[in-house]
Design an enzyme around this catalytic site. Structure first.
Site, PDB file in Angstrom:
ATOM      1  N   SER A   1     130.685  75.862  50.222  1.00 49.81           N
ATOM      2  CA  SER A   1     130.488  77.070  51.138  1.00 49.81           C
ATOM      3  C   SER A   1     130.740  76.880  52.694  1.00 49.81           C
ATOM      4  CB  SER A   1     128.903  77.135  51.121  1.00 49.81           C
ATOM      5  OG  SER A   1     128.300  78.317  51.645  1.00 49.81           O
ATOM      6  N   ASP A   2     131.029  78.149  53.268  1.00 47.08           N
ATOM      7  CA  ASP A   2     131.103  78.087  54.674  1.00 47.08           C
ATOM      8  C   ASP A   2     130.705  79.364  55.320  1.00 47.08           C
ATOM      9  OD1 ASP A   2     132.878  76.412  56.865  1.00 47.08           O
ATOM     10  OD2 ASP A   2     133.604  78.408  57.205  1.00 47.08           O
ATOM     11  N   GLN A   3     130.381  79.178  56.772  1.00 47.41           N
ATOM     12  CA  GLN A   3     129.801  80.339  57.260  1.00 47.41           C
ATOM     13  C   GLN A   3     130.216  80.592  58.670  1.00 47.41           C
ATOM     14  OE1 GLN A   3     125.358  80.436  58.565  1.00 47.41           O
ATOM     15  NE2 GLN A   3     125.303  82.074  56.860  1.00 47.41           N
TER      16      GLN A   3
ATOM     17  N   GLY B   1     131.301  82.402  52.734  1.00 46.35           N
ATOM     18  CA  GLY B   1     131.868  82.224  51.721  1.00 46.35           C
ATOM     19  C   GLY B   1     131.421  81.324  50.918  1.00 46.35           C
TER      20      GLY B   1
ATOM     21  N   LYS C   1     136.598  73.183  50.436  1.00 43.61           N
ATOM     22  CA  LYS C   1     135.601  72.376  50.257  1.00 43.61           C
ATOM     23  C   LYS C   1     135.220  72.016  48.987  1.00 43.61           C
ATOM     24  CE  LYS C   1     133.300  73.733  54.677  1.00 43.61           C
ATOM     25  NZ  LYS C   1     132.084  74.150  55.224  1.00 43.61           N
TER      26      LYS C   1
END
Length: 194
Positions: free
Chosen positions: A68-70, A105, A52
């Site tokens: 960011s990723d979750q 992340g 991203k």
């Protein structure tokens, strides 16, 4: 000093970053979020956060880009957004009395220098035992259909929990601000001095 870009359209991540009172812009990353075969949760969120951030480098060539990723994991399985009330009730029934782990992340990419910093922050949510009526009432009141794990911790979801464990409560909402501040300082960008 490079400007900040948040590689996200999430209103929750935007609201979290606004807490730092530093100027930033948001831009939508173009990233395929499909997990790779056999990809572990930590690797998945790390790869997606990095992708991203780096996906916006051409559009923003002299910026610090935050990705960011979750994901939510229960009993070793990734639990996605329920999208329907029935699926939300099923997810909450499965979480009842159990521990749900969120992996978030985080990537900070300096598009001018190519410097990339990454981190994965875990956060454990200990659910109390929930009755079917409590689950029904919660889903009806909160409509958590677009939330991984079927709850909003920043709202009524807090009533579902026995306790929370993690370094940074912002991680649970989707952007670990303590880790982000550390990364920004390593780039010479101190949020306290902006």
């Amino acid at each position: 000093m490079p400007r900040l870009i948040l590689a996200s359209t999430s209103p929750w991540r935007r609201a979290l970053l606004e807490k730092l009172t530093i100027p930033f812009e948001c831009a939508a990353p173009d990233v395929d979020e499909t997990p790779m075969p056999g990809e572990a949760p930590r690797q998945l969120v790390l790869r997606l956060a990095q992708a991203k951030a780096q996906s916006l480098a051409a559009r923003f060539p002299n910026h610090l880009i935050i990705g960011s990723d979750q994901i939510c994991v229960l009993d070793g399985e990734i639990t996605g957004k329920p999208l329907t009330e029935e699926k939300a009730r099923q997810q909450l029934a499965k979480a009842s009395g159990n521990i749900v782990t969120f992996y978030t992340g985080l990537a900070l990419y300096n598009s001018a220098s190519g410097q990339l910093q990454t981190e994965v922050e875990p956060f454990d949510v200990h659910f109390r035992h929930l009755s079917e009526a409590e689950i029904d009432d919660y889903v009806r009141k909160e409509h958590p259909l677009h939330c991984a794990g079927s709850f909003k911790s920043e709202g009524l979801g807090i009533a579902l929990f026995e306790r929370l464990e993690g370094r940074d409560p912002n991680t649970l909402i989707g952007l670990p601000l303590i880790a982000l501040c550390q990364m920004l300082r390593r780039e010479g960008f101190n949020p306290l001095q902006q």
